[in-house]
Design a protein around this motif. Structure first.
Motif, short mmCIF file in Angstrom:
data_model
loop_
_atom_site.label_atom_id
_atom_site.label_comp_id
_atom_site.label_asym_id
_atom_site.label_seq_id
_atom_site.Cartn_x
_atom_site.Cartn_y
_atom_site.Cartn_z
N ILE A 132 3.99 -9.12 1.98
CA ILE A 132 3.73 -7.69 2.09
C ILE A 132 3.68 -7.24 3.55
O ILE A 132 3.46 -8.04 4.45
CB ILE A 132 2.42 -7.29 1.37
N ASN A 133 3.87 -5.93 3.74
CA ASN A 133 3.68 -5.33 5.06
C ASN A 133 2.19 -5.23 5.33
O ASN A 133 1.40 -5.10 4.40
CB ASN A 133 4.29 -3.92 5.09
N PRO A 134 1.81 -5.24 6.59
CA PRO A 134 0.39 -5.13 6.89
C PRO A 134 -0.17 -3.71 6.73
O PRO A 134 -1.33 -3.49 6.97
CB PRO A 134 0.30 -5.59 8.35
N GLN B 284 7.66 -6.33 2.12
CA GLN B 284 8.51 -6.06 3.28
C GLN B 284 9.97 -5.99 2.82
O GLN B 284 10.41 -6.78 1.98
CB GLN B 284 8.30 -7.17 4.30
N GLY B 285 10.72 -5.01 3.33
CA GLY B 285 12.10 -4.78 2.91
C GLY B 285 13.01 -5.98 3.08
O GLY B 285 13.92 -6.20 2.27
N GLY B 286 12.78 -6.77 4.11
CA GLY B 286 13.59 -7.97 4.32
C GLY B 286 13.40 -8.99 3.20
O GLY B 286 14.33 -9.72 2.84
N GLN B 287 12.20 -9.04 2.63
CA GLN B 287 11.94 -9.94 1.51
C GLN B 287 12.69 -9.48 0.26
O GLN B 287 13.21 -10.30 -0.50
CB GLN B 287 10.43 -10.03 1.21
N ARG C 262 12.54 2.66 -4.16
CA ARG C 262 11.11 2.75 -4.42
C ARG C 262 10.43 1.51 -3.83
O ARG C 262 11.02 0.44 -3.82
CB ARG C 262 10.84 2.78 -5.93
N PRO C 263 9.18 1.65 -3.41
CA PRO C 263 8.47 0.47 -2.87
C PRO C 263 8.05 -0.48 -4.00
O PRO C 263 7.94 -0.09 -5.16
CB PRO C 263 7.25 1.09 -2.19
N LEU C 264 7.83 -1.73 -3.61
CA LEU C 264 7.36 -2.76 -4.54
C LEU C 264 6.10 -3.40 -3.98
O LEU C 264 5.95 -3.54 -2.77
CB LEU C 264 8.43 -3.84 -4.73
N LYS C 265 5.22 -3.80 -4.88
CA LYS C 265 4.01 -4.52 -4.50
C LYS C 265 4.12 -5.96 -4.97
O LYS C 265 5.09 -6.33 -5.63
CB LYS C 265 2.78 -3.84 -5.10
N VAL C 266 3.14 -6.76 -4.65
CA VAL C 266 3.09 -8.14 -5.12
C VAL C 266 3.21 -8.13 -6.64
O VAL C 266 2.61 -7.30 -7.32
CB VAL C 266 1.77 -8.80 -4.68
#
Length: 144
Positions: free
Chosen positions: A45-47, A54-57, A91-95
């Motif tokens: 995740i991003n901090p 994180q987009g790279g992940q 869209r964003p993603l979480k764990v």
């Protein structure tokens, strides 16, 4: 349910660098189409305060899924060397665990283009990847 692709997923998790992190599981396979479940862990995740992956992940996961489709369909006789990875974030993603799809767009003698998609837990598209790759002749030893 066991499938022939499982040995490729296992090989990737052992030797593919990021393969172990994503914990891929087969959902479905049809010619030129692969569906896998993958997971993002808390170290991805991003901090920032929202705790998004994180987009790279996300790009890395889609790179892996699209590559696995090419490797499996060649029976381990080609390995893609990425020449371009273009990711569009919707869209964003979480764990958590997510559905990933890979669809072959075109494949020639030396170059392939594959589309990758990841869906959030509401089945809405979260990211799209267009993966162009140079195809390298190889013979993967899957018996290790």
């Amino acid at each position: 349910m066991s499938h022939e692709i499982d040995k490729y997923i296992f090989f990737h998790s052992k030797y593919g660098g990021t393969g172990e992190k994503f914990g891929f599981k087969l959902i479905d396979y049809k010619k030129n189409n692969l569906k896998l479940e993958g997971r993002f862990s808390s170290d991805m995740i991003n901090p920032g305060p929202q705790g998004f992956v994180q987009g790279g992940q996300i790009t890395s996961m889609l790179d892996d899924v699209t590559s696995l489709l090419l490797i499996f369909e060649s029976k381990g006789e080609i390995y893609p060397s990425s020449t371009n990875l273009h990711t569009i974030f919707h869209r964003p993603l979480k764990v958590g665990t997510y559905l990933c799809k890979a669809t072959l767009i075109s494949k020639g003698k030396n170059i392939a283009t594959v589309k990758g998609e990841i869906y959030n837990q509401n089945d809405k598209i979260a990211a799209t990847l267009i993966h162009n790759a140079f195809l390298i002749s190889t013979k993967l030893n899957l018996d290790n």
